[in-house]
Design a protein around this motif. Structure first.
Motif, PDB file in Angstrom:
ATOM      1  N   CYS A 266       0.839  -1.204   0.000  1.00  0.00           N
ATOM      2  CA  CYS A 266       0.000   0.000   0.000  1.00  0.00           C
ATOM      3  C   CYS A 266       0.876   1.257   0.000  1.00  0.00           C
ATOM      4  O   CYS A 266       1.683   1.461   0.907  1.00  0.00           O
ATOM      5  CB  CYS A 266      -0.906  -0.021   1.229  1.00  0.00           C
TER       6      CYS A 266
ATOM      7  N   ARG B 279      -6.005   1.125   3.418  1.00  0.00           N
ATOM      8  CA  ARG B 279      -5.840   1.624   2.051  1.00  0.00           C
ATOM      9  C   ARG B 279      -6.802   2.760   1.726  1.00  0.00           C
ATOM     10  O   ARG B 279      -7.968   2.758   2.159  1.00  0.00           O
ATOM     11  CB  ARG B 279      -6.013   0.488   1.053  1.00  0.00           C
TER      12      ARG B 279
ATOM     13  N   GLU C 123      -7.455   3.483  -1.480  1.00  0.00           N
ATOM     14  CA  GLU C 123      -8.207   2.914  -2.605  1.00  0.00           C
ATOM     15  C   GLU C 123      -7.671   1.519  -2.905  1.00  0.00           C
ATOM     16  O   GLU C 123      -6.547   1.171  -2.525  1.00  0.00           O
ATOM     17  CB  GLU C 123      -8.083   3.801  -3.842  1.00  0.00           C
ATOM     18  N   ASP C 124      -8.476   0.719  -3.574  1.00  0.00           N
ATOM     19  CA  ASP C 124      -8.060  -0.642  -3.903  1.00  0.00           C
ATOM     20  C   ASP C 124      -6.989  -0.628  -4.985  1.00  0.00           C
ATOM     21  O   ASP C 124      -6.908   0.317  -5.783  1.00  0.00           O
ATOM     22  CB  ASP C 124      -9.262  -1.458  -4.386  1.00  0.00           C
ATOM     23  N   PRO C 125      -6.157  -1.659  -5.031  1.00  0.00           N
ATOM     24  CA  PRO C 125      -5.139  -1.747  -6.081  1.00  0.00           C
ATOM     25  C   PRO C 125      -5.769  -1.703  -7.463  1.00  0.00           C
ATOM     26  O   PRO C 125      -6.872  -2.213  -7.666  1.00  0.00           O
ATOM     27  CB  PRO C 125      -4.472  -3.106  -5.825  1.00  0.00           C
ATOM     28  N   LYS C 126      -5.060  -1.086  -8.402  1.00  0.00           N
ATOM     29  CA  LYS C 126      -5.606  -0.956  -9.754  1.00  0.00           C
ATOM     30  C   LYS C 126      -5.525  -2.263 -10.532  1.00  0.00           C
ATOM     31  O   LYS C 126      -6.259  -2.476 -11.491  1.00  0.00           O
ATOM     32  CB  LYS C 126      -4.868   0.154 -10.503  1.00  0.00           C
ATOM     33  N   ARG C 127      -4.608  -3.141 -10.109  1.00  0.00           N
ATOM     34  CA  ARG C 127      -4.454  -4.422 -10.794  1.00  0.00           C
ATOM     35  C   ARG C 127      -4.563  -5.572  -9.795  1.00  0.00           C
ATOM     36  O   ARG C 127      -4.183  -5.418  -8.635  1.00  0.00           O
ATOM     37  CB  ARG C 127      -3.099  -4.489 -11.505  1.00  0.00           C
TER      38      ARG C 127
END
Length: 223
Positions: free
Chosen positions: A21, A203, A205-209
């Motif tokens: 993160c 976090r 935001e959530d991971p993009k991938r």
């Protein structure tokens, strides 16, 4: 067996959840109870000869974090936003000599070894340091630092299992970080050096991938 399968899926889910993160939600703080749990998993981690060659410094002071930021390139997003930021120290040669205060304390006061066992283990350990580690400060520190990563991994996994994010950090100038911690009185003398850092929080935001890893058969070989 149902309980075991459920537990295995729960653990794997935590590994899927965990990611490095980069920026945390500053509006969400880890509770004292939850962070104590995370630290406890570090404390209970295994170490060579049971010497626990580590110290966990929780940096919550905003001014100190700001001092660390210019010399911690890999923590630019984490230092200002993490709920809890930990610098993990590893012992150097002076703190890991066979007759040092720490080693004697671990053998006698923590593990309560009989005197005969202390003498035998101390002799074996002294030989190991002198032959395998060449009685060299850099090699001894690297040996101790490797062990801190066991505690680091355990703390991050434990955090993930209760929905807390983390990020391990190696991208920093060790000499300058050490100098800052010495000036702050956190590192005193030559007993400790900086091994790594780790940030904890929630976090933004959530991971993009999605998590990407090699297949198991690409990294495991059976003989």
């Amino acid at each position: 067996m149902i309980g075991t399968e459920s537990k295995k899926q729960e653990i794997l889910k935590a590994y899927q959840f965990r990611h490095a993160c980069k920026v945390f939600d500053t509006n969400k703080k880890i509770s004292d109870e939850d962070f104590h749990f995370i630290l406890e998993t570090g404390r209970l981690s295994p170490s060579s000869v049971g010497l626990e060659p580590w110290k966990f410094v929780v940096i919550q002071d905003a001014a100190l974090r700001e001092k660390l930021k210019p010399v911690s390139g890999g923590a630019q997003g984490q230092l200002p936003t993490a709920s809890h930021f930990v610098v993990i120290l590893a012992r150097r040669k002076e703190g890991l000599r066979h007759d040092s205060v720490h080693v004697v304390k671990m053998m006698k006061d923590i593990h309560h070894m009989p005197e005969e066992v202390v003498q035998n283990l101390s002799g074996f350990y002294k030989s190991f340091v002198e032959t395998e580690l060449e009685d060299n400060d850099r090699l001894i520190f690297e040996w101790a630092s490797k062990q801190t990563y066991i505690a680091l991994g355990n703390m991050m996994t434990a955090a993930a299992q209760i929905g807390i994010d983390s990020c391990p950090i190696e991208g920093f100038d060790k000499k300058q970080v050490t100098a800052i911690l010495q000036n702050e009185g956190i590192i005193d003398g030559n007993d400790f050096g900086v091994a790594c850092m780790v940030a904890f929080g929630y976090r933004k935001e959530d991971p993009k991938r999605p998590k990407a890893r090699q297949n198991l058969n690409e990294i495991v070989e059976w003989r």
